[in-house]
Design a protein around this motif. Structure first.
Motif, PDB file in Angstrom:
ATOM      1  N   UNK A  17       0.822  -1.219   0.000  1.00 55.87           N
ATOM      2  CA  UNK A  17       0.000   0.000   0.000  1.00 55.87           C
ATOM      3  C   UNK A  17       0.853   1.264   0.000  1.00 55.87           C
ATOM      4  N   UNK A  18       2.154   1.134   0.260  1.00 53.98           N
ATOM      5  CA  UNK A  18       3.031   2.288   0.322  1.00 53.98           C
ATOM      6  C   UNK A  18       3.046   2.968   1.679  1.00 53.98           C
ATOM      7  N   UNK A  19       2.475   2.326   2.677  1.00 57.67           N
ATOM      8  CA  UNK A  19       2.339   2.939   3.999  1.00 57.67           C
ATOM      9  C   UNK A  19       3.680   3.308   4.627  1.00 57.67           C
ATOM     10  N   UNK A  20       4.707   2.499   4.403  1.00 62.55           N
ATOM     11  CA  UNK A  20       6.004   2.721   5.068  1.00 62.55           C
ATOM     12  C   UNK A  20       6.887   3.744   4.368  1.00 62.55           C
ATOM     13  N   UNK A  21       6.484   4.227   3.198  1.00 62.14           N
ATOM     14  CA  UNK A  21       7.391   5.052   2.396  1.00 62.14           C
ATOM     15  C   UNK A  21       7.443   6.534   2.771  1.00 62.14           C
ATOM     16  N   UNK A  22       6.341   7.171   3.192  1.00 66.48           N
ATOM     17  CA  UNK A  22       6.434   8.606   3.521  1.00 66.48           C
ATOM     18  C   UNK A  22       7.415   8.874   4.660  1.00 66.48           C
ATOM     19  N   UNK A  23       8.164   9.974   4.546  1.00 63.64           N
ATOM     20  CA  UNK A  23       9.147  10.334   5.577  1.00 63.64           C
ATOM     21  C   UNK A  23       8.458  10.551   6.924  1.00 63.64           C
ATOM     22  N   UNK A  24       7.243  11.097   6.902  1.00 61.97           N
ATOM     23  CA  UNK A  24       6.518  11.338   8.149  1.00 61.97           C
ATOM     24  C   UNK A  24       6.275  10.042   8.900  1.00 61.97           C
ATOM     25  N   UNK A  25       5.856   8.998   8.183  1.00 66.82           N
ATOM     26  CA  UNK A  25       5.590   7.700   8.822  1.00 66.82           C
ATOM     27  C   UNK A  25       6.881   7.147   9.437  1.00 66.82           C
ATOM     28  N   UNK A  26       7.974   7.227   8.711  1.00 64.75           N
ATOM     29  CA  UNK A  26       9.249   6.703   9.209  1.00 64.75           C
ATOM     30  C   UNK A  26       9.686   7.443  10.475  1.00 64.75           C
ATOM     31  N   UNK A  27       9.555   8.784  10.448  1.00 64.01           N
ATOM     32  CA  UNK A  27       9.946   9.574  11.609  1.00 64.01           C
ATOM     33  C   UNK A  27       9.089   9.220  12.822  1.00 64.01           C
ATOM     34  N   UNK A  28       7.787   9.051  12.589  1.00 63.80           N
ATOM     35  CA  UNK A  28       6.885   8.691  13.689  1.00 63.80           C
ATOM     36  C   UNK A  28       7.264   7.339  14.286  1.00 63.80           C
ATOM     37  N   UNK A  29       7.595   6.388  13.434  1.00 66.04           N
ATOM     38  CA  UNK A  29       7.959   5.063  13.931  1.00 66.04           C
ATOM     39  C   UNK A  29       9.281   5.084  14.697  1.00 66.04           C
ATOM     40  N   UNK A  30      10.234   5.899  14.217  1.00 68.35           N
ATOM     41  CA  UNK A  30      11.506   6.024  14.937  1.00 68.35           C
ATOM     42  C   UNK A  30      11.304   6.704  16.284  1.00 68.35           C
ATOM     43  N   UNK A  31      10.421   7.698  16.318  1.00 73.53           N
ATOM     44  CA  UNK A  31      10.103   8.350  17.592  1.00 73.53           C
ATOM     45  C   UNK A  31       9.445   7.369  18.549  1.00 73.53           C
ATOM     46  N   UNK A  32       8.561   6.533  18.011  1.00 76.75           N
ATOM     47  CA  UNK A  32       7.917   5.526  18.848  1.00 76.75           C
ATOM     48  C   UNK A  32       8.934   4.519  19.379  1.00 76.75           C
ATOM     49  N   UNK A  33       9.892   4.155  18.524  1.00 81.50           N
ATOM     50  CA  UNK A  33      10.951   3.245  18.975  1.00 81.50           C
ATOM     51  C   UNK A  33      11.761   3.878  20.095  1.00 81.50           C
ATOM     52  N   UNK A  34      12.035   5.179  19.966  1.00 84.35           N
ATOM     53  CA  UNK A  34      12.750   5.886  21.018  1.00 84.35           C
ATOM     54  C   UNK A  34      11.972   5.897  22.324  1.00 84.35           C
TER      55      UNK A  34
END
Length: 429
Positions: A17-34
């Motif tokens: 679906x392309x869900x993982x590709x936007x930079x915003x999604x990646x940043x949010x996931x990295x913040x969640x990992x933090x």
């Protein structure tokens, strides 16, 4: 029942679906990992202590690029000199010793390489070996420190299996069916000139050549006469007499290509001459996806046209096939090219041009999935043939500071460690 099937299906569907590709999604996931690391600091600390008795440790590092050692380069027959020399340059620059295996199919080039090249290189460090599939199989039984192979996916699997016996890293430059999407907004003659040039270059025996065109029925009707005009302009009324059109490498490949001429409807060309190993620049119209010409990489001067009704259908067709080495999109509308780029995957991508990306040393070249693995060209060749060795050098005379990391870990030392690590990068060991 496979316990992993449902999870893997769900993740693959999400990726498509392309869900993982936007930079915003990646940043949010990295913040969640933090937040996970921060919120669960004590639990993780206790878990690590319970499993391994280890704490977080401060480190600094640098990378030292070193040669792997003994490298094997296996070259193909379609560009037997270029695709031997280019990886060889990277292997030499990185400091390796090299075994070169030219293709036995391009026998004239093989002969020159075997006889002449050793006169120019240090023979204690570089060697040219000859032979066919049997000899290559024997060669692959030996342990190399790195293997670089250019060829078909079928042989690539054999090379990778042989490398796995010794846990040898590989770069596989393979092939595949490279799609070329042509949007209705295009000027058909502009597209035809470009596509005809890089489809029939080297008689189509190029791994990054467009393997089939995807376009609407209307564009197909406009594109066919434009392609005929381009072919006539490039190769004359009788392409068989043109000095600018190559020949098929051998009888085996000629027969294979001749068998593909019955697919779809021959709109241009279709003539062949076995004695000369000549196949005319050919365009097949109204080709169905199920036909033989769409099941294997063509590697010859045959261009199928497959009609699609929309951009969505185009993307869906591309994505249900193996990932190609190259993908091309033509459109006067930049958003269309960007959509094709964003919604597909390939080793390389070119919008509104042919394989000019191959000429840029600033761009890495390589495949993805069944079209290969690893990258080279320019500095990427040096990196490919270099072991990126992680190194740590500690300064002497810092023993008092090092005491912090040694047990026993008093409350005071733990507080100091947390303060230090709060402002420094660290690695969890």
């Amino acid at each position: 029942m496979d316990p992993f099937e449902e999870t893997l299906r769900r993740l693959k569907e999400s990726f498509n679906t392309g869900k993982t590709k936007p930079a915003k999604f990646r940043a949010e996931q990295l913040q969640s990992l933090g937040r996970f690391l921060q919120d669960n600091n004590k639990q993780l600390h206790d878990a690590l202590a319970g499993d391994l008795g280890k704490l977080t440790k401060l480190s600094s590092a640098f990378i030292r690029k070193e040669p792997f050692g003994l490298v094997l380069i296996i070259a193909p027959w379609n560009y037997p000199l270029n695709l031997m020399i280019m990886p060889l340059v990277g292997a030499i620059a990185a400091g390796n010793c090299v075994v070169l295996k030219p293709s036995e199919i391009s026998k004239n080039t093989e002969k020159v390489l075997a006889e002449r090249l050793p006169q120019y290189l240090d023979q204690s460090c570089f060697a040219v070996v000859l032979g066919g599939p049997e000899e290559t199989g024997q060669l692959l039984k030996h342990k190399f420190d790195y293997i670089f192979f250019t060829g078909s996916p079928r042989v690539g699997k054999i090379v990778m299996a042989a490398a796995a016996e010794h846990l040898t890293p590989v770069t596989l430059e393979l092939g595949g069916k490279n799609p070329c999407y042509v949007d209705d907004s295009c000027d058909p003659q502009t597209v035809a000139n470009c596509v005809a040039w890089f489809r029939y270059f080297n008689a189509g025996q190029t791994c990054v050549a467009p393997d089939y065109i995807l376009c609407s029925q209307e564009m197909q009707e406009r594109l066919v006469p434009a392609l005929q005009n381009a072919i006539t302009r490039f190769y004359g009324d009788n392409p068989q007499t043109s000095p600018n059109l190559g020949r098929i490498i051998n009888q085996k490949h000629f027969k294979r290509l001749q068998g593909l001429l019955g697919c779809g409807r021959v709109a241009i060309g279709g003539q062949s001459d076995e004695g000369e190993r000549y196949i005319a620049p050919t365009v097949l119209a109204d080709v169905q996806e199920t036909e033989a010409v769409m099941q294997e990489e063509i590697f010859g001067p045959i261009l199928p046209l497959v009609t699609v009704r929309s951009l969505d259908e185009t993307v869906e067709l591309i994505n249900r096939r193996e990932k190609p080495l190259a993908l091309y999109a033509f459109s006067k509308r930049s958003q269309v090219v960007k959509q094709v780029l964003a919604r597909t995957s390939s080793g390389s991508f070119c919008g509104n041009d042919g394989f000019m990306h191959m000429t840029l040393s600033s761009l890495p070249f390589g495949g993805v999935g069944s079209s290969g693995m690893g990258r080279y060209h320019g500095k990427f060749s040096f990196d490919t043939f270099s072991n990126q060795r992680a190194c740590l050098l500690s300064c002497p005379g810092m023993e008092e500071l090092n005491d912090l990391r040694y047990p026993p870990y008093s409350p005071r030392n733990q507080q100091l460690l947390k303060w230090v690590l709060g402002s420094q990068s660290c690695t969890i060991l």
